[in-house]
Design a protein around this motif. Structure first.
Motif, mmCIF file in Angstrom:
data_model
loop_
_atom_site.group_PDB
_atom_site.id
_atom_site.type_symbol
_atom_site.label_atom_id
_atom_site.label_comp_id
_atom_site.label_asym_id
_atom_site.label_seq_id
_atom_site.Cartn_x
_atom_site.Cartn_y
_atom_site.Cartn_z
ATOM 1 N N GLN A 25 1.323 6.052 -16.622
ATOM 2 C CA GLN A 25 1.212 6.798 -15.373
ATOM 3 C C GLN A 25 1.469 5.928 -14.146
ATOM 4 N N ARG A 26 1.452 4.589 -14.329
ATOM 5 C CA ARG A 26 1.609 3.672 -13.202
ATOM 6 C C ARG A 26 2.440 2.465 -13.643
ATOM 7 N N GLY A 40 0.806 -1.203 0.000
ATOM 8 C CA GLY A 40 0.000 0.000 0.000
ATOM 9 C C GLY A 40 0.843 1.258 0.000
ATOM 10 N N GLN A 41 0.327 2.261 -0.652
ATOM 11 C CA GLN A 41 0.950 3.574 -0.571
ATOM 12 C C GLN A 41 0.468 4.199 0.722
ATOM 13 N N THR A 42 0.917 5.378 1.023
ATOM 14 C CA THR A 42 0.556 6.040 2.266
ATOM 15 C C THR A 42 -0.960 6.028 2.457
ATOM 16 N N GLY A 43 -1.383 5.470 3.572
ATOM 17 C CA GLY A 43 -2.808 5.450 3.886
ATOM 18 C C GLY A 43 -3.571 4.286 3.287
ATOM 19 N N GLN A 44 -2.932 3.478 2.443
ATOM 20 C CA GLN A 44 -3.617 2.337 1.836
ATOM 21 C C GLN A 44 -3.163 1.057 2.518
ATOM 22 N N GLU A 45 -4.080 0.143 2.641
ATOM 23 C CA GLU A 45 -3.796 -1.126 3.295
ATOM 24 C C GLU A 45 -3.149 -2.106 2.317
ATOM 25 N N GLU A 46 -2.200 -2.895 2.821
ATOM 26 C CA GLU A 46 -1.616 -3.963 2.015
ATOM 27 C C GLU A 46 -2.641 -5.064 1.849
ATOM 28 N N LYS A 47 -2.563 -5.778 0.719
ATOM 29 C CA LYS A 47 -3.407 -6.956 0.574
ATOM 30 C C LYS A 47 -2.671 -7.986 -0.260
ATOM 31 N N VAL A 48 -3.054 -9.229 -0.087
ATOM 32 C CA VAL A 48 -2.448 -10.338 -0.815
ATOM 33 C C VAL A 48 -3.491 -10.887 -1.770
ATOM 34 N N VAL A 49 -3.082 -11.057 -3.040
ATOM 35 C CA VAL A 49 -3.983 -11.574 -4.069
ATOM 36 C C VAL A 49 -3.318 -12.744 -4.782
ATOM 37 N N ASP A 50 -4.132 -13.558 -5.420
ATOM 38 C CA ASP A 50 -3.618 -14.650 -6.229
ATOM 39 C C ASP A 50 -2.958 -14.071 -7.478
ATOM 40 N N ILE A 51 -1.901 -14.704 -7.951
ATOM 41 C CA ILE A 51 -1.166 -14.193 -9.100
ATOM 42 C C ILE A 51 -2.048 -14.099 -10.357
ATOM 43 N N ALA A 52 -3.070 -14.935 -10.449
ATOM 44 C CA ALA A 52 -3.970 -14.905 -11.609
ATOM 45 C C ALA A 52 -4.702 -13.567 -11.725
ATOM 46 N N GLU A 53 -4.897 -12.882 -10.610
ATOM 47 C CA GLU A 53 -5.567 -11.575 -10.642
ATOM 48 C C GLU A 53 -4.766 -10.546 -11.449
ATOM 49 N N ALA A 54 -3.469 -10.744 -11.526
ATOM 50 C CA ALA A 54 -2.595 -9.807 -12.246
ATOM 51 C C ALA A 54 -2.760 -9.912 -13.762
ATOM 52 N N VAL A 101 4.705 -6.451 -4.570
ATOM 53 C CA VAL A 101 4.368 -5.651 -5.751
ATOM 54 C C VAL A 101 4.109 -4.218 -5.315
ATOM 55 N N PHE A 102 4.714 -3.293 -6.034
ATOM 56 C CA PHE A 102 4.468 -1.867 -5.838
ATOM 57 C C PHE A 102 3.937 -1.303 -7.150
ATOM 58 N N PHE A 103 2.955 -0.444 -7.066
ATOM 59 C CA PHE A 103 2.497 0.311 -8.228
ATOM 60 C C PHE A 103 3.116 1.691 -8.101
ATOM 61 N N MET A 104 4.086 1.980 -8.927
ATOM 62 C CA MET A 104 4.823 3.243 -8.849
ATOM 63 C C MET A 104 4.159 4.264 -9.772
ATOM 64 N N ILE A 105 3.780 5.375 -9.205
ATOM 65 C CA ILE A 105 3.159 6.453 -9.975
ATOM 66 C C ILE A 105 4.274 7.272 -10.610
ATOM 67 N N THR A 106 4.177 7.470 -11.923
ATOM 68 C CA THR A 106 5.197 8.252 -12.615
ATOM 69 C C THR A 106 4.845 9.732 -12.524
ATOM 70 N N MET A 107 5.858 10.534 -12.507
ATOM 71 C CA MET A 107 5.692 11.976 -12.473
ATOM 72 C C MET A 107 6.171 12.530 -13.799
ATOM 73 N N THR A 108 5.289 13.182 -14.498
ATOM 74 C CA THR A 108 5.662 13.760 -15.787
ATOM 75 C C THR A 108 5.565 15.267 -15.701
ATOM 76 N N GLY A 109 6.236 15.908 -16.580
ATOM 77 C CA GLY A 109 6.203 17.370 -16.611
ATOM 78 C C GLY A 109 7.503 17.892 -17.157
ATOM 79 N N GLY A 110 7.668 19.153 -17.091
ATOM 80 C CA GLY A 110 8.885 19.744 -17.614
ATOM 81 C C GLY A 110 9.004 21.190 -17.174
ATOM 82 N N CYS A 111 10.016 21.811 -17.649
ATOM 83 C CA CYS A 111 10.257 23.219 -17.309
ATOM 84 C C CYS A 111 9.554 24.113 -18.305
ATOM 85 N N HIS A 112 9.118 25.236 -17.834
ATOM 86 C CA HIS A 112 8.486 26.233 -18.724
ATOM 87 C C HIS A 112 9.407 27.384 -18.935
#
Length: 76
Positions: A32-33, A9-23, A65-76
């Motif tokens: 984005q993820r 889980g990310q901050t504030g989210q609960e960890e959970k265990v799932v069967d690999i078939a769910e993936a 397993v971690f779901f990593m949120i990507t950060m996109t953007g650039g300089c103006h």
């Protein structure tokens, strides 16, 4: 082969265990993820199965397993 996935889980989210078939239905092409399994980016369900069945994880029942949120953007 690991048959379970521990979704960290990310901050504030609960960890959970799932069967690999769910993936099977995860969106591995979402720019984005990122799906990171045991510190390796995974790009498909087949790649996840290959990693789970690899020699280095043969004795693990559950992979982290971690779901990593990507950060996109650039300089103006």
């Amino acid at each position: 082969m690991a048959t379970k996935l521990r979704l960290k889980g990310q901050t504030g989210q609960e960890e959970k265990v799932v069967d690999i078939a769910e993936a099977r239905n995860w969106d591995y092409y979402d720019l984005q993820r990122l799906v990171v399994v045991e510190r390796e980016m995974v790009r498909s369900y087949d790649e996840l199965l290959s990693l789970a069945g690899s020699e280095r994880f043969k004795d693990k029942d559950t992979l982290d397993v971690f779901f990593m949120i990507t950060m996109t953007g650039g300089c103006h």
